[in-house]
Design a protein around this motif. Structure first.
Motif, PDB file in Angstrom:
ATOM      1  N   GLU A 182      -7.948  -1.912  -8.216  1.00 58.73           N
ATOM      2  CA  GLU A 182      -7.586  -3.322  -8.155  1.00 58.73           C
ATOM      3  C   GLU A 182      -8.801  -4.224  -8.342  1.00 58.73           C
ATOM      4  OE1 GLU A 182      -4.099  -4.718  -5.605  1.00 58.73           O
ATOM      5  OE2 GLU A 182      -4.527  -2.714  -4.835  1.00 58.73           O
ATOM      6  N   ILE A 233       4.222   3.053 -13.569  1.00 58.44           N
ATOM      7  CA  ILE A 233       3.848   1.678 -13.853  1.00 58.44           C
ATOM      8  C   ILE A 233       3.564   1.565 -15.347  1.00 58.44           C
ATOM      9  CG2 ILE A 233       2.207  -0.178 -13.306  1.00 58.44           C
ATOM     10  CD1 ILE A 233       1.709   2.468 -11.038  1.00 58.44           C
ATOM     11  N   GLN A 244       0.563  -8.876 -12.394  1.00 61.28           N
ATOM     12  CA  GLN A 244      -0.748  -8.746 -11.754  1.00 61.28           C
ATOM     13  C   GLN A 244      -1.749  -8.116 -12.730  1.00 61.28           C
ATOM     14  OE1 GLN A 244      -0.502  -6.179  -8.370  1.00 61.28           O
ATOM     15  NE2 GLN A 244      -2.703  -6.279  -7.927  1.00 61.28           N
ATOM     16  N   VAL A 283       0.201  -5.700 -15.342  1.00 61.10           N
ATOM     17  CA  VAL A 283       1.355  -4.886 -14.950  1.00 61.10           C
ATOM     18  C   VAL A 283       2.616  -5.460 -15.590  1.00 61.10           C
ATOM     19  CG1 VAL A 283       2.774  -4.113 -13.028  1.00 61.10           C
ATOM     20  CG2 VAL A 283       0.282  -4.184 -12.800  1.00 61.10           C
ATOM     21  N   GLU A 319       4.762   2.077  -4.555  1.00 63.80           N
ATOM     22  CA  GLU A 319       4.286   1.007  -5.430  1.00 63.80           C
ATOM     23  C   GLU A 319       3.417   0.017  -4.652  1.00 63.80           C
ATOM     24  OE1 GLU A 319       6.812  -2.417  -6.408  1.00 63.80           O
ATOM     25  OE2 GLU A 319       8.400  -1.276  -5.423  1.00 63.80           O
ATOM     26  N   ARG A 320       2.463  -0.536  -5.369  1.00 66.19           N
ATOM     27  CA  ARG A 320       1.598  -1.520  -4.719  1.00 66.19           C
ATOM     28  C   ARG A 320       1.355  -2.731  -5.605  1.00 66.19           C
ATOM     29  NH1 ARG A 320      -3.524   2.010  -3.721  1.00 66.19           N
ATOM     30  NH2 ARG A 320      -2.774   2.863  -5.669  1.00 66.19           N
ATOM     31  N   TYR A 321       1.994  -2.751  -6.783  1.00 66.85           N
ATOM     32  CA  TYR A 321       1.604  -3.781  -7.747  1.00 66.85           C
ATOM     33  C   TYR A 321       2.743  -4.733  -8.035  1.00 66.85           C
ATOM     34  CZ  TYR A 321      -1.728  -0.047  -8.270  1.00 66.85           C
ATOM     35  OH  TYR A 321      -2.625   0.913  -7.999  1.00 66.85           O
ATOM     36  N   ARG A 322       2.356  -5.981  -8.276  1.00 69.45           N
ATOM     37  CA  ARG A 322       3.312  -6.995  -8.691  1.00 69.45           C
ATOM     38  C   ARG A 322       3.376  -7.004 -10.212  1.00 69.45           C
ATOM     39  NH1 ARG A 322       0.925 -11.366  -8.626  1.00 69.45           N
ATOM     40  NH2 ARG A 322      -1.022 -10.780  -7.608  1.00 69.45           N
ATOM     41  N   VAL A 361      -4.697  -5.575 -13.356  1.00 66.15           N
ATOM     42  CA  VAL A 361      -5.282  -4.401 -12.708  1.00 66.15           C
ATOM     43  C   VAL A 361      -6.366  -3.840 -13.620  1.00 66.15           C
ATOM     44  CG1 VAL A 361      -3.265  -3.753 -11.341  1.00 66.15           C
ATOM     45  CG2 VAL A 361      -3.499  -2.933 -13.690  1.00 66.15           C
ATOM     46  N   ASN A 389       7.488  -1.722 -13.038  1.00 69.87           N
ATOM     47  CA  ASN A 389       7.122  -0.973 -11.861  1.00 69.87           C
ATOM     48  C   ASN A 389       8.329  -0.157 -11.436  1.00 69.87           C
ATOM     49  OD1 ASN A 389       5.719  -0.367  -9.542  1.00 69.87           O
ATOM     50  ND2 ASN A 389       4.941  -2.469  -9.392  1.00 69.87           N
TER      51      ASN A 389
END
Lengths: 373, 604
Positions: free
Chosen positions: A300, A323, A346, A311, A340-343, A348, A314
């Motif tokens: 990140e 992703i 976003q 991104v 999952e951790r991403y919008r 990355v 997802n």
């Protein structure tokens, strides 16, 4: 235990050339999977080995003994090949009980009834279906029928066991169980197994070796690991692996002591030694980079060698997350273990290890750079 | 010897060993040879015979000897002063009949099929039975029933209507109108069976999808349902035409009294009483005509003969509501079936109990004489004993039973065997060849087919004596003519036994014989039984096929009935028809009880 050699096998159905000069050696004790999409010739190859199809040309040796010689029109009977076969449809005889189905071949071999009972019981127990002996096939579930079919095939410990898509009619969970079962069976019996499937997961999990078929030819013969890491051409690379491999268009240039590959992710330089003989003769050439989704890691925070990306989608899939990210126009699929951790939207930062990538010549589709360990 | 030559020698040796050692290959070889001898060769012979001068016409062709090549017969038929009478007129009659039968029978069958399969018509169960019964009745029995109703005073035995004082004109009692209507009531079943099968395979979801897209009921019928069953409608039209053009029994029974000839009856006439060779020429024309239509159909629309509807998942079939009109439709249909099917059969049955036909059912006119009367009790003009006291009847019964049993056993057995070859040889040259060869007898009108056999076997060939007038020739023709039908059921039966079941036995080490006895035969048993019964019924009611072979010693029931009818002995003819009918119906019912066989399959 058997060693099988197929040499220059050709087979036509009418004007359809289904097997094109097949050469394949299956070593004693191998679990050889014939893998490919439907209509590629894998089942026909299996049936040639079994003696159910007669190729127009070619030879087949089992343990050094000639079973097919097209030149002298010699084709030995299936029963003279000391093998057994599990059909995709199971082919259980509906008018015989489970016991009688398994005992059929033993009766033909003229075993006495004591021995028959012993063998049948043993085979049924090995497949955990001892209690079904008196039932008829139509009284069994799909998974049970499957086990009966395998029990019938292993009842007289054949030297060679042929399996034709045996799991394709089972549901996902049963299929998983049977994979474990088959692998265990292979280890216990030590029999050579030839296994036909179009399911790459079955091929990768069970086999000791995989022969990939495409349009009647074997395009690659490798261990599961080698096949996954270095598919020899774009077709195999695309076929093996789930989620699919990422392909990125690139340009190759031969420089002084190596090769420079330029693509939207940046420029990479490789040693000459990393490349195969398939490398195009031109100084500049178009190529395609193949990167497995799990070989890309996401950070990140920005870093010096990292590539910024946005991104796009997802997909949460339980133990893993898929992703897709965009780098300019290029879209990449990434597989991460965990939640999952991403919008979406976003930014990355991706880490790619160039030595782990495959490179293919665009013109020929052949692998020109293998992935290193 | 060079090694190449040695390889070639071993190659040939292995090839031969492979064919001889494998019983399957021997069976294929034998089947091909037999089919060639029994189907192809007789056809070639008949064609050849029409170009060879025979003793009967020796005097008419100058300067030639018996056995010389001649175009006389074809010339006589196609280009002589008599062509108009012998060929053109019967040809026109046949075409007229075939055309009107097709035009009437196909819509009738289609309408009935649609109502029975897709609509919510009340009382479907009973109506279906009413529609199914006519399948089982041989067409010549229908012509007997027609005569029982419409016969006028000609020949001295008035029918039911004439007895009521209604003056039935000749054009209604006999000739084209009668023939066409009788055939329509027989051949509509073709369309009914094929179209109802096609309608059943149309997944309701396809129609529902159209409904979701906003199509109206009529639009759905026109744009979805009709196009999907159209191939079935077209094929049934072609089949109806082909069958109607070569049909003998009905055309003879209803046409000959007023000298109304069709190709089939004229051909029979020539072979029976005129120049047999000219008759054979006509048979060739008839075969060309009948098979030409079917082959043309296969070439032009064969490739899209049926739509493959995706199976696997069970699909629903919802019926289309007819609204208020459903009761009136049911009533009309019920009355139609009653008048067209039940009443004639009742009148036919009642005639067998009448002293004088057309005199009503008063007690003084009812008798059991026609069944059990002795010749010495006979009154008036009658010089026959009732059929149960009649030697001719028992002889014919014996012949029929003998032919039916022996014929159907052989046919059913060959059918399964050929079916096995067809199903296992699918896509291989020998499978295709066998399939095409056994299809040939199906293309030919039965009466023309028997002409082929007559032409081939009415003389001796070395050690094989002339078969004319023997049971053997009847049996041969019967078996071969029914083989297409039997092997179709055999193929269907064998296709149900998955090939992998045999391959599994093969891998387990069982040879051909063991594979047959332990796997194929036990599994094929039920299919064999139903195939056998269907052939059995079909042979029992056969008339067209055997009529040319009849001599006084080998009469069958159907022929005897036909003869009595020709001699205007309606009570006797009817009594025998009733016996045949009862026999056929009982066999059908038993068959469907025992084997669950679909009645509709045995129709032809």
């Amino acid at each position: 235990m058997s060693r099988i050699e197929l040499a220059h096998i050709n087979k036509h159905y009418g004007s359809n050339h289904v097997l094109k000069d097949i050469n394949l050696t299956i070593e004693d004790g191998d679990f050889m999977t014939l893998l490919g999409p439907s209509g590629c010739g894998k089942t026909t190859t299996l049936r040639v080995i079994a003696g159910l199809e007669r190729p127009e040309s070619g030879r087949l040796l089992i343990d050094g003994e000639e079973k097919i010689n097209s030149e002298t029109a010699f084709y030995s009977e299936p029963s003279e090949r000391n093998l057994n076969l599990v059909f995709q449809s199971y082919a259980l005889w509906p008018h015989l009980t489970v016991f009688e189905n398994v005992a059929f071949g033993l009766k033909i071999k003229k075993l006495n009834s004591m021995a028959i009972t012993k063998h049948v019981t043993h085979a049924l127990e090995r497949m955990h279906i001892g209690e079904l002996a008196k039932r008829y096939p139509n009284e069994l579930s799909g998974g049970q029928q499957q086990r009966v079919a395998i029990a019938r095939a292993i009842a007289y410990s054949p030297q060679l066991l042929l399996l034709d898509e045996p799991l394709s009619n089972l549901d996902a969970k049963l299929r998983m169980d049977m994979r474990v079962e088959l692998k265990r069976l292979h280890q216990e019996l030590g029999t050579t197994i030839v296994y036909v499937t179009h399911d790459q997961v079955e091929a990768l999990t069970m086999s000791t070796k995989i022969a990939v078929f495409s349009k009647g030819c074997i395009t690659q013969l490798a261990t599961p690991k080698e096949l996954y890491m270095n598919p020899v051409n774009l077709v195999n690379a695309d076929f093996i692996g789930n989620p699919r491999i990422n392909f990125i268009e690139a340009m190759g240039k031969k420089i002084k002591d190596g090769i420079r590959i330029a693509c939207s992710l940046g420029d990479y330089e490789f040693d000459r030694e990393a490349f195969t003989d398939e490398i195009p003769v031109e100084k500049d050439f178009a190529c395609i980079i193949g990167i497995r989704p799990e070989q890309i890691t996401i950070a990140e925070a920005q870093g010096e060698t990292l590539i910024p990306a946005i991104v796009d989608t997802n997909q949460f899939a339980g133990s893993e997350t898929l992703i897709t990210v965009k780098i300019g126009e290029e879209s990449l699929m990434i597989k991460e273990i965990g939640m999952e951790r991403y919008r979406v939207g976003q930014t990355v930062y991706l880490e790619i290890k160039p030595e782990r990538c495959n490179v293919y010549a665009k013109a020929s589709g052949q692998l020109i750079k293998c992935a290193g360990q | 010897m060079s090694s190449k030559a040695a390889v070639a020698k071993t190659r040939i040796k292995n090839r031969i060993k492979d064919i001889v050692k494998n019983p399957y290959h021997m069976i294929i070889l034998l089947s091909l040879i037999s089919l060639f001898l029994l189907i192809v060769l007789p056809m070639i012979f008949m064609v050849k015979n029409t170009f060879v001068l025979s003793a009967n016409e020796l005097r008419r062709v100058s300067g030639k000897e018996v056995g010389d090549f001649t175009l006389y017969y074809w010339q006589y038929l196609l280009a002589s002063k008599l062509s108009a009478a012998h060929l053109i007129t019967p040809f026109k009659h046949s075409l007229t009949i075939a055309f009107f039968v097709t035009v009437l029978a196909v819509p009738l069958g289609f309408g009935l099929a649609w109502l029975m399969v897709r609509s919510d018509l009340p009382g479907k169960k009973w109506l279906t039975i009413g529609i199914m019964i006519p399948y089982m009745i041989p067409s010549w029995c229908k012509s007997m029933a027609w005569l029982a109703v419409f016969r006028n005073g000609r020949g001295g035995a008035p029918g039911f209507l004439a007895g009521l004082g209604i003056n039935v004109p000749d054009w209604l009692a006999y000739g084209p109108t009668a023939i066409i209507l009788c055939m329509v009531l027989h051949y509509y079943a073709f369309t009914y069976i094929m179209v109802s099968g096609a309608l059943r395979s149309v997944n309701s979801e396809l129609e529902e999808m159209a409904e979701i897209q906003g199509a109206k009921k009529m639009d759905i019928l026109k744009q979805i349902t009709m196009p999907m069953v159209m191939p079935a409608v077209l094929s049934s039209a072609i089949m109806t035409f082909s069958k109607a053009i070569g049909s003998y029994g009905v055309a003879a029974n209803l046409g000959l009294r007023i000298s109304y000839y069709t190709l089939a009856t004229k051909m029979h006439d020539f072979i029976g009483t005129g120049s047999a060779q000219v008759g054979y020429c006509m048979a060739i024309l008839l075969i060309t005509l009948a098979s030409g239509t079917i082959i043309a159909n296969q070439i032009f629309i064969g490739t899209r003969k049926s739509y493959e509807t995706i199976g696997g998942k069970g699909y629903r079939s919802t019926s289309i509501r007819l609204g208020k009109s459903k009761y009136s439709i049911m009533t009309v249909l019920g009355i139609f079936l009653f008048v067209a099917m039940i009443v004639p059969l009742f009148i036919l049955l009642m005639e067998t109990f009448q002293v004088n036909t057309g005199r009503g059912y008063g007690l003084d006119n009812l008798t059991l004489y026609n069944w059990i009367g002795r010749l010495e009790d006979a009154s008036g003009m009658i010089n026959y004993a009732g059929i149960f006291r009649n030697e001719a009847f028992f002889k014919a019964l014996y012949n029929t039973v003998k032919l039916t049993i022996i014929g159907s056993v052989i046919t059913a057995f060959c059918g399964q065997l050929l079916g096995y070859i067809c199903s296992r040889g699918r896509g291989k040259w020998y499978g295709n060849l066998v399939e095409q060869l056994i299809f040939l007898p199906y293309l030919m009108p039965a009466v023309a087919f028997s002409a082929i056999y007559l032409s081939m076997f009415s003389r001796s060939y070395g050690p094989i004596p002339s078969l004319y007038g023997t049971f053997t020739i009847i049996l041969l023709a019967t078996v071969v003519k029914h083989i297409p039908f039997a092997s179709r059921s055999g193929t269907a039966n064998m296709l149900q036994i998955g090939k992998s079941l045999e391959e599994a036995a093969d891998v387990a080490g069982s040879g051909f014989v063991r594979r047959m006895t332990k796997i194929v035969i036990p599994l094929a048993k039920n299919g064999f039984l139903s195939g056998f019964l269907l052939v059995f019924i079909s042979i029992a009611k056969e008339l067209d096929l055997i009529i040319l072979f009849m001599t006084p010693s080998n009469n069958t029931l159907s022929y005897l009935a036909f003869e009595y009818s020709k001699e205007v002995l309606p009570q006797m003819a009817d009594a025998i028809s009733v016996i045949v009918l009862a026999f056929v119906l009982v066999t059908y019912l038993t068959a469907s009880k025992i084997t669950g066989t679909d009645l509709s399959k045995s129709w032809g």
